[in-house]
Design an enzyme around this catalytic site. Structure first.
Site, PDB file in Angstrom:
ATOM      1  N   THR A  94       2.122   6.915   2.276  1.00 21.99           N
ATOM      2  CA  THR A  94       3.052   7.875   2.862  1.00 21.99           C
ATOM      3  C   THR A  94       4.062   8.385   1.834  1.00 21.99           C
ATOM      4  OG1 THR A  94       2.802   6.783   4.974  1.00 21.99           O
ATOM      5  CG2 THR A  94       4.756   8.149   4.715  1.00 21.99           C
ATOM      6  N   GLU A  95       4.324   9.673   1.922  1.00 18.30           N
ATOM      7  CA  GLU A  95       5.316  10.284   1.039  1.00 18.30           C
ATOM      8  C   GLU A  95       6.360  10.997   1.882  1.00 18.30           C
ATOM      9  OE1 GLU A  95       3.472  12.757  -1.888  1.00 18.30           O
ATOM     10  OE2 GLU A  95       2.293  11.078  -2.709  1.00 18.30           O
ATOM     11  N   HIS A 129      15.755  -9.346  32.298  1.00 15.62           N
ATOM     12  CA  HIS A 129      16.894 -10.154  31.857  1.00 15.62           C
ATOM     13  C   HIS A 129      18.244  -9.534  32.232  1.00 15.62           C
ATOM     14  CE1 HIS A 129      13.902 -12.226  29.405  1.00 15.62           C
ATOM     15  NE2 HIS A 129      14.805 -13.110  29.049  1.00 15.62           N
ATOM     16  N   GLU A 162       1.212   3.049  10.474  1.00 12.68           N
ATOM     17  CA  GLU A 162      -0.251   3.007  10.304  1.00 12.68           C
ATOM     18  C   GLU A 162      -0.962   3.950  11.282  1.00 12.68           C
ATOM     19  OE1 GLU A 162      -2.028  -0.804   9.310  1.00 12.68           O
ATOM     20  OE2 GLU A 162      -0.049  -1.595   8.831  1.00 12.68           O
ATOM     21  N   PHE A 184       0.861  -1.177   0.000  1.00  8.98           N
ATOM     22  CA  PHE A 184       0.000   0.000   0.000  1.00  8.98           C
ATOM     23  C   PHE A 184       0.896   1.225   0.000  1.00  8.98           C
ATOM     24  CE2 PHE A 184      -2.843   2.753   2.809  1.00  8.98           C
ATOM     25  CZ  PHE A 184      -3.851   2.925   1.880  1.00  8.98           C
ATOM     26  N   SER A 221       1.788  11.766   8.597  1.00  6.91           N
ATOM     27  CA  SER A 221       0.490  11.824   9.269  1.00  6.91           C
ATOM     28  C   SER A 221      -0.480  12.683   8.461  1.00  6.91           C
ATOM     29  CB  SER A 221       0.656  12.427  10.668  1.00  6.91           C
ATOM     30  OG  SER A 221       1.437  11.564  11.474  1.00  6.91           O
ATOM     31  N   ILE A 265       7.418   2.026   2.322  1.00  3.29           N
ATOM     32  CA  ILE A 265       6.369   1.137   1.813  1.00  3.29           C
ATOM     33  C   ILE A 265       6.754  -0.320   2.069  1.00  3.29           C
ATOM     34  CG2 ILE A 265       5.000   0.485  -0.211  1.00  3.29           C
ATOM     35  CD1 ILE A 265       4.726   3.466   0.896  1.00  3.29           C
ATOM     36  N   THR A 266       5.941  -0.976   2.902  1.00  7.55           N
ATOM     37  CA  THR A 266       6.178  -2.389   3.193  1.00  7.55           C
ATOM     38  C   THR A 266       5.976  -3.197   1.914  1.00  7.55           C
ATOM     39  OG1 THR A 266       5.412  -2.048   5.442  1.00  7.55           O
ATOM     40  CG2 THR A 266       5.474  -4.317   4.667  1.00  7.55           C
ATOM     41  N   ALA A 325       4.561  13.798   3.206  1.00  6.26           N
ATOM     42  CA  ALA A 325       3.182  13.584   3.663  1.00  6.26           C
ATOM     43  C   ALA A 325       3.117  12.306   4.491  1.00  6.26           C
ATOM     44  CB  ALA A 325       2.230  13.498   2.466  1.00  6.26           C
TER      45      ALA A 325
END
Lengths: 407, 250
Positions: free
Chosen positions: A128-129, A360, A385, A125, A134, A159-160, A132
């Site tokens: 996002t740019e 730990h 997202e 998808f 949020s 971009i995933t 641009a």
């Protein structure tokens, strides 16, 4: 959370299968994939083969024919072991595939869903740019109407699957301006940059796809976490998109992706919850093994109370997430519930992983234990997202409406 | 090729077992049950054999309470065609009674092959498979780790202490599956959906008066904490002394 609240027998079977898969196949390679940042083709191919890339879509569309809750269960279980595999399923399903399911014409659905929902290639998808994030209304990628096609120019960032995927839904501006109006969605196709590896595992590339001229993936981002997930820029240089690949009505892109993101947030909530629970499980195990001052460290309240808090918060996170999923599944409004689940669970993932590393001690800071990876994987859940700030804005607007304002 | 796979619902091998108040059974509260791990090899083998033959039927048969149907769904989701539940409130401790019930079900089924797991993870009897074979008058090969079938004949490998035994047999036959025979598949999501629609026939079974009963069930004694006797070569004499005098293993 009691299973009977939201789950039926088949949900428990899905959980069992994904849990086994995660533990036996993914956990052993998670650390190496994180270190190398290489896309884990063999395990992703295995997930595709088992139907994990098309869970909520009907069989007629090429999917598995299960429901949204099954999909959320799968993301939740995968993320307990490895967030990268979780986001691969989540980004492919809610971001890559759902816009075509929701807004595609019968022809577009028939053409692309067997490939996406059927688990043949990965989708993504492009919203996002560089300028641009949020403020997605600030989309600057332009789409110029050339009669029988659009000419796209601009770029998308973070971009995933931009590299390893082949089918993308991307937004571009069909009317000049700086607001949400005049943004349109397009389906673009580009060849997998790791085609040879994909062909070797029999998943991730399909020769029948007609590539969109002028679309290209950038170099892979070197990320803090989610390192085995593929994230890149996507460039459009006089990209020729035929009109048959316009997704939904011209100018409706903004409204569409808001809807897509509402559902995507439930996926990220489930993923965050998985990270939190995975880290918590590790911490509980370690607290029962490690001795200091002659006692198991879990016997100290400094440790046990932290674990008690996490157990309580994870319970709350489950209820928020599965309630949002249930609302979505039953066709009820879920925008606010999804935002609440995403906000709470992503911040919980951060707290849980920080505490797990602390439990730990020095060992937790090394890669000998998975908690440091989980801590790095958790951070982006508060960003991707929709940042936590955007979630708060969505929730605040629902409470205070005009007082908060729309801008 | 028609193949029957006899499966058992057992507590998850990772479950911490507690003894019930009666002192002779395991407390089932909060216990997760699974398909017996060795039975998974048997189911997988049956599915591969059917796929290889290009035709046939894989029938899974379980004996136990209604809840055993959930276990059966796992086998059906992997790809088995249908199930038969021999319904009993509890599985008798007298394994011959179980074998008799299974043999009665299998007798006229026309199976080319009857598969079992080599051992059940709960009672570890390793007896029901061979007993069933005996009752059916069929050849039986236990702990099969490799299998070749050719027409009416088969060759099975058995891993025995320090070697491999190769056994020839004629079909129909009863085999019990060992680790290494194959890699059981994960049930695909489509398989899970398809399993919901596959038929499971439920047949009540009754048993003759039991000839043996469990008298007591005890947890193994808690393991004592280990002791470090020293470090490096200097510790050897003390270790040898303890192994000889205290542990009495030398």
């Amino acid at each position: 959370m009691d299973d009977s609240l939201f789950f039926r027998e088949e949900h428990l079977e899905v959980r069992e299968m994904v849990r086994d898969l995660a533990r036996n196949e993914i956990a052993p390679i998670a650390r190496a994939a994180d270190a190398s940042g290489e896309f884990p083709w063999p395990t992703v191919a295995k997930m595709a083969e088992l139907g994990l890339l098309g869970i909520p879509w009907p069989e007629e569309l090429g999917g598995t024919g299960m429901d949204y809750i099954s999909y959320i269960i799968a993301v939740h279980e995968l993320a307990k072991v490895d967030a990268s595999h979780g986001i691969t399923v989540s980004a492919h399903t809610t971001l890559g595939t759902s816009p075509i399911v929701d807004f595609g014409t019968p022809a577009q659905r028939a053409k692309y869903l067997p490939l996406l929902a059927g688990g043949k290639v990965l989708g993504g998808f492009g919203l996002t740019e560089p300028g641009a994030g949020s403020d997605a209304g600030g989309t600057a990628t332009m789409a110029e109407d050339k009669g029988d096609h659009y000419l796209l120019n601009g770029s998308k960032i973070f971009i995933t699957h931009a590299g390893v995927g082949e089918i993308f839904v991307c937004t571009a501006r069909t009317t000049p301006g700086t607001t949400g109006r005049g943004i349109t969605s397009f389906i673009v196709k580009k060849e997998n940059v790791e085609k040879a590896k994909a062909v070797a595992v029999g998943f991730g590339h399909d020769d029948s796809i007609t590539w969109t001229k002028g679309v290209r993936a950038g170099k892979k981002e070197d990320k803090m976490g989610w390192r085995a997930s593929d994230t890149r820029e996507l460039f459009f240089q006089d990209a020729v998109v035929p009109k048959e690949d316009v997704l939904g009505p011209v100018g409706e892109g903004f409204v569409q992706f808001l809807k897509t993101l509402d559902s995507g947030r439930i996926g990220v909530a489930a993923l965050s919850l998985g990270i939190a629970e995975g880290a918590y499980d590790e911490a509980v195990k370690y607290a029962g093994q490690r001795k200091q001052f002659g006692r198991y460290i879990g016997a100290f309240q400094g440790i046990s109370f932290a674990l008690a808090d996490l157990a309580t918060e994870i319970e709350a996170g489950k209820l928020l997430t599965y309630q949002a999923a249930w609302l979505k599944q039953n066709g009820k409004p879920h925008k606010i519930e999804a935002a609440k689940a995403k906000l709470y669970c992503s911040e919980l993932a951060m707290r849980a992983t920080i505490n797990a590393v602390q439990v730990h001690g020095g060992y937790g800071y090394t890669t000998d234990y998975p908690v440091e990876r989980m801590m790095r994987d958790a951070k982006v859940c508060e960003i991707g997202e929709g940042t936590s700030e955007i979630q708060r804005l969505v929730i605040a607007r629902s409470i205070l409406g005009d007082v908060v304002g729309g801008g | 090729m028609k193949i029957a796979v006899c499966i058992k619902r057992v507590p998850d091998t990772e479950t911490r077992i507690r003894i019930a108040a009666d002192g002779v059974s395991a407390d089932e509260a909060g216990v997760k049950f699974i398909l017996n791990p060795y039975d998974e090899f048997a189911v997988e083998e049956a599915l591969q054999r059917k796929e290889k033959a290009g035709a046939g039927e894989v029938v899974v048969i379980a004996l136990g309470p209604d809840a055993a149907q959930e276990t059966m769904r796992t086998a059906l989701a992997m790809g088995a065609d249908r199930g038969v539940l021999l319904r009993a409130d509890a599985i008798p401790a007298d394994v011959l009674a179980v074998a008799k019930a299974l043999a009665a079900e299998l007798k006229d089924g026309g199976y080319d092959l009857v598969l079992f797991g080599k051992i059940a993870a709960d009672d570890c009897a390793q007896a029901v498979g061979p007993m069933t074979a005996e009752l059916l008058g069929l050849p039986c090969v236990t702990a099969v780790s490799k299998l070749e079938l050719d027409g009416g004949k088969g060759v099975a490998h058995r891993e025995i202490e320090g070697g491999v035994e190769v056994v020839e047999f004629a079909l129909p036959a009863v085999l019990t599956a060992d680790k290494g025979l194959n890699t059981p598949r994960y049930p695909a999501l489509k398989g899970i959906m398809a399993a919901k629609k596959k038929p499971v026939e439920v047949k009540p079974v009754t048993f003759a008066a039991p000839r043996l009963r469990v008298a007591a069930l005890e947890m193994p004694p808690a393991r004592k904490e280990g002791r470090i006797v020293g470090e490096g070569p200097d510790a050897v004499p003390e270790l040898v002394r303890l192994l000889r005098e205290e542990a009495k293993v030398l």
